[in-house]
Design a protein around this motif. Structure first.
Motif, PDB file in Angstrom:
ATOM      1  N   SER A   1       1.025  -1.596   0.347  1.00 20.69           N
ATOM      2  CA  SER A   1      -0.087   0.208   0.279  1.00 20.69           C
ATOM      3  C   SER A   1       0.630   0.921   0.012  1.00 20.69           C
ATOM      4  O   SER A   1      -0.057   2.162  -0.071  1.00 20.69           O
ATOM      5  CB  SER A   1      -0.731   0.207   1.173  1.00 20.69           C
ATOM      6  N   CYS A   2       2.272   1.062   0.381  1.00 21.46           N
ATOM      7  CA  CYS A   2       2.873   2.371  -0.345  1.00 21.46           C
ATOM      8  C   CYS A   2       3.971   2.023  -1.804  1.00 21.46           C
ATOM      9  O   CYS A   2       4.381   1.246  -1.871  1.00 21.46           O
ATOM     10  CB  CYS A   2       4.024   2.174   0.867  1.00 21.46           C
ATOM     11  N   ARG A   3       3.763   3.356  -1.670  1.00 21.35           N
ATOM     12  CA  ARG A   3       5.895   3.431  -2.878  1.00 21.35           C
ATOM     13  C   ARG A   3       6.814   3.739  -1.730  1.00 21.35           C
ATOM     14  O   ARG A   3       6.841   5.102  -1.480  1.00 21.35           O
ATOM     15  CB  ARG A   3       4.813   4.329  -4.030  1.00 21.35           C
ATOM     16  N   LEU A   4       8.076   2.873  -2.298  1.00 25.40           N
ATOM     17  CA  LEU A   4       8.845   2.993  -1.654  1.00 25.40           C
ATOM     18  C   LEU A   4       9.800   2.950  -2.571  1.00 25.40           C
ATOM     19  O   LEU A   4       9.815   1.537  -2.979  1.00 25.40           O
ATOM     20  CB  LEU A   4       8.782   2.188  -0.491  1.00 25.40           C
ATOM     21  N   TRP A   5      11.205   3.770  -2.652  1.00 20.86           N
ATOM     22  CA  TRP A   5      12.265   3.838  -4.152  1.00 20.86           C
ATOM     23  C   TRP A   5      13.346   4.124  -3.110  1.00 20.86           C
ATOM     24  O   TRP A   5      13.783   4.939  -1.720  1.00 20.86           O
ATOM     25  CB  TRP A   5      12.419   5.015  -4.788  1.00 20.86           C
ATOM     26  N   ASP A   6      14.538   3.349  -2.909  1.00 15.81           N
ATOM     27  CA  ASP A   6      15.828   3.427  -2.788  1.00 15.81           C
ATOM     28  C   ASP A   6      16.444   4.793  -3.387  1.00 15.81           C
ATOM     29  O   ASP A   6      16.203   5.419  -3.727  1.00 15.81           O
ATOM     30  CB  ASP A   6      16.233   2.622  -3.172  1.00 15.81           C
ATOM     31  N   PHE A   7      16.945   5.304  -2.060  1.00 11.53           N
ATOM     32  CA  PHE A   7      16.881   7.140  -1.943  1.00 11.53           C
ATOM     33  C   PHE A   7      18.185   7.071  -3.332  1.00 11.53           C
ATOM     34  O   PHE A   7      17.951   8.288  -4.077  1.00 11.53           O
ATOM     35  CB  PHE A   7      17.555   7.444  -0.804  1.00 11.53           C
ATOM     36  N   GLU A   8      19.366   6.179  -3.346  1.00 10.59           N
ATOM     37  CA  GLU A   8      19.678   6.674  -4.440  1.00 10.59           C
ATOM     38  C   GLU A   8      20.226   5.862  -5.212  1.00 10.59           C
ATOM     39  O   GLU A   8      19.457   6.735  -6.450  1.00 10.59           O
ATOM     40  CB  GLU A   8      21.407   6.176  -3.605  1.00 10.59           C
TER      41      GLU A   8
END
Ligand code: TMP
Length: 254
Positions: A200-207
């Motif tokens: 239910s979330c969109r989570l992207w690696d920072f780099e």
């Protein structure tokens, strides 16, 4: 004893709880996308989401966000307070992507100048259409006080989660939450319900900007579980280097 099922959704089942006013929320391995057009089973997804959601709800309880979580019961189930679900999907966005870019032509990945809240009506037949506050009040899906509580809780949850995930080098792009009504001290209160997980979330690696959420399945760009495991690893919930007999990462005892 056979549990009595009261509701089955795409990714979860609700059973009657042991006491009045409680339910058991069971996390399934099923993943669906595009309003059920795409469906697949990912063995172990429910176990990971149960742990991730438990962890997040526990942190939210610690900052006094009222919510339905009571305790985790086992690998796939948690005990929750029974609520009367408000039929809205509340989406908070920090970065433009997904349906926002499609609907309004905003460039994908553009950082929003401030968090944006949107409401969608929970209705599979209508494909969860976006609705305005005016629609919500007019049709009585929630009243003005409830809507004010929902908005202020949603922004507080966003502020907290943005900070929490940044510390794990994860960018919280957007997420969907649901709320319910509960009767307490002779008053109706709005509390956070459902789950918060990579479903239910969109989570992207920072780099690298690598996606660690259900978009991997929606867009068929890899194995959905790899991203979920990485999120759980960074949250300190699983040990990815230590694999079990059946070649799965091991859960850290909680
Ligand atoms: P969207 O860009 O497709 O509208 O999605 C916004 C956020 O809501 C994203 O984090 C995914 C989440 N979401 C759900 O959890 N369930 C849904 O049914 C949809 C459409 C989105």
């Amino acid at each position: 004893m056979k549990k009595s099922k009261i509701y089955e959704g795409k990714a979860k089942i609700l059973y009657k709880g042991p006491e009045q006013g409680t339910l058991i929320q069971h996390f399934k391995d099923d993943a669906t996308a595009n309003n059920n057009e795409k469906m697949e089973i990912f063995e172990g997804k429910g176990v990971i989401n149960n742990r991730i959601s438990e962890h997040i709800f526990t942190l939210l309880s610690a900052i006094d966000i009222p919510n339905h979580f009571i305790k985790r019961l086992n690998m796939r189930e948690q005990l929750i307070h029974e609520v009367d679900i408000i039929p809205l999907e509340v989406v908070i966005r920090n970065v433009a992507t997904g349906s926002l870019t499609k609907r309004l032509g905003i460039p994908d990945g553009e950082k929003l100048t401030r968090p944006l809240i949107e409401f969608y009506l929970k209705d599979d037949l209508l494909k969860d259409p976006i609705v305005s506050e005016e629609h919500i009040i007019t049709f009585g899906w929630a009243n003005q006080n409830e809507l004010d509580d929902i908005s202020s809780l949603a922004f507080r949850i966003n502020d907290f989660l943005v900070g929490y995930f940044s510390a794990l080098k994860i960018q919280l792009i957007d997420f969907k939450i649901e709320f319910g009504r509960i009767f307490k001290n002779e008053e109706v209160h709005v509390i956070l319900a459902d789950e918060i997980s990579p479903d239910s979330c969109r989570l992207w690696d920072f780099e690298t900007k690598l996606k660690m959420d259900k978009d991997v399945f929606r867009e068929s760009t890899g194995n959905l579980l790899d991203g979920y495991h990485e999120v759980a690893r960074r949250m300190g919930l699983i040990n990815i280097n230590e694999v079990s007999k059946n070649n799965k990462p091991t859960l850290i005892k909680g």
